[in-house]
Scaffold this motif. Sequence first.
Motif, PDB file in Angstrom:
ATOM      1  N   ARG A 110     -29.066   2.808  46.832  1.00 48.64           N
ATOM      2  CA  ARG A 110     -28.459   1.814  47.468  1.00 48.64           C
ATOM      3  C   ARG A 110     -29.518   1.077  48.405  1.00 48.64           C
ATOM      4  O   ARG A 110     -30.394   1.712  49.318  1.00 48.64           O
ATOM      5  CB  ARG A 110     -27.324   2.599  48.348  1.00 48.64           C
ATOM      6  CG  ARG A 110     -26.484   1.737  48.993  1.00 48.64           C
ATOM      7  CD  ARG A 110     -25.264   1.323  47.894  1.00 48.64           C
ATOM      8  NE  ARG A 110     -24.282   0.518  48.593  1.00 48.64           N
ATOM      9  CZ  ARG A 110     -23.558  -0.475  47.972  1.00 48.64           C
ATOM     10  NH1 ARG A 110     -23.651  -0.469  46.919  1.00 48.64           N
ATOM     11  NH2 ARG A 110     -22.659  -0.850  48.560  1.00 48.64           N
TER      12      ARG A 110
ATOM     13  N   ARG B 110     -30.002   5.396  40.576  1.00 43.99           N
ATOM     14  CA  ARG B 110     -29.427   4.283  41.377  1.00 43.99           C
ATOM     15  C   ARG B 110     -29.787   4.402  42.756  1.00 43.99           C
ATOM     16  O   ARG B 110     -29.309   5.534  43.294  1.00 43.99           O
ATOM     17  CB  ARG B 110     -28.028   4.334  41.258  1.00 43.99           C
ATOM     18  CG  ARG B 110     -27.159   3.186  41.876  1.00 43.99           C
ATOM     19  CD  ARG B 110     -25.454   3.158  41.581  1.00 43.99           C
ATOM     20  NE  ARG B 110     -25.335   4.183  40.662  1.00 43.99           N
ATOM     21  CZ  ARG B 110     -23.967   4.226  39.861  1.00 43.99           C
ATOM     22  NH1 ARG B 110     -23.072   3.081  40.297  1.00 43.99           N
ATOM     23  NH2 ARG B 110     -23.650   5.074  38.932  1.00 43.99           N
TER      24      ARG B 110
ATOM     25  N   ARG C 173     -26.283  -3.688  50.766  1.00 42.46           N
ATOM     26  CA  ARG C 173     -24.989  -3.677  50.190  1.00 42.46           C
ATOM     27  C   ARG C 173     -25.134  -3.649  48.789  1.00 42.46           C
ATOM     28  O   ARG C 173     -24.099  -3.806  47.916  1.00 42.46           O
ATOM     29  CB  ARG C 173     -24.124  -4.798  50.644  1.00 42.46           C
ATOM     30  CG  ARG C 173     -23.781  -4.905  52.161  1.00 42.46           C
ATOM     31  CD  ARG C 173     -23.079  -6.056  52.455  1.00 42.46           C
ATOM     32  NE  ARG C 173     -21.651  -6.044  51.821  1.00 42.46           N
ATOM     33  CZ  ARG C 173     -21.020  -7.209  52.006  1.00 42.46           C
ATOM     34  NH1 ARG C 173     -21.426  -8.176  52.688  1.00 42.46           N
ATOM     35  NH2 ARG C 173     -19.854  -7.261  51.167  1.00 42.46           N
TER      36      ARG C 173
ATOM     37  N   ASN D 137     -27.174  -2.323  44.782  1.00 36.53           N
ATOM     38  CA  ASN D 137     -27.773  -1.269  44.321  1.00 36.53           C
ATOM     39  C   ASN D 137     -29.096  -1.639  43.566  1.00 36.53           C
ATOM     40  O   ASN D 137     -29.262  -2.853  42.887  1.00 36.53           O
ATOM     41  CB  ASN D 137     -26.933  -0.657  43.120  1.00 36.53           C
ATOM     42  CG  ASN D 137     -25.796   0.246  43.608  1.00 36.53           C
ATOM     43  OD1 ASN D 137     -26.178   1.061  44.699  1.00 36.53           O
ATOM     44  ND2 ASN D 137     -24.703   0.141  43.023  1.00 36.53           N
TER      45      ASN D 137
END
Length: 112
Positions: free
Chosen positions: A63, A61, A66, A68
């Motif tokens: 970022r 995952r 805002r 993913n």
Amino acid sequence: MSSSSARGDQWTFLTNHARVLMQLARDPEIRLRDVAAAIGITERAVQIIVADLEAAAYLTRTRVGRRNRYTIDPTVALRHPSEADHPVGDLLSAFLHREDTPEGAGVEPDTT
């Protein structure tokens, strides 16, 4: 009605883990609430499954702002001993390739 026929409509071949992984493979930037809606499970259940998949190195995952972005490692072996000689990419390609095939177009067998 017997108990086995009453349960006959309740089971499926794929687990929710496989379904979540396929949704993330289709759209790496999908929101988990949208994954939950597509599969028909709670958002919390999807969060737990994503954590499981991440811990087992099936996905990472990242970022991005805002949101993913999920990246799947198709080389990680399936978990059950009877399928451990197959990478998860085989499972994903079996389903995702089929979705990319135009409707009505059959896959021709290789005759060479």
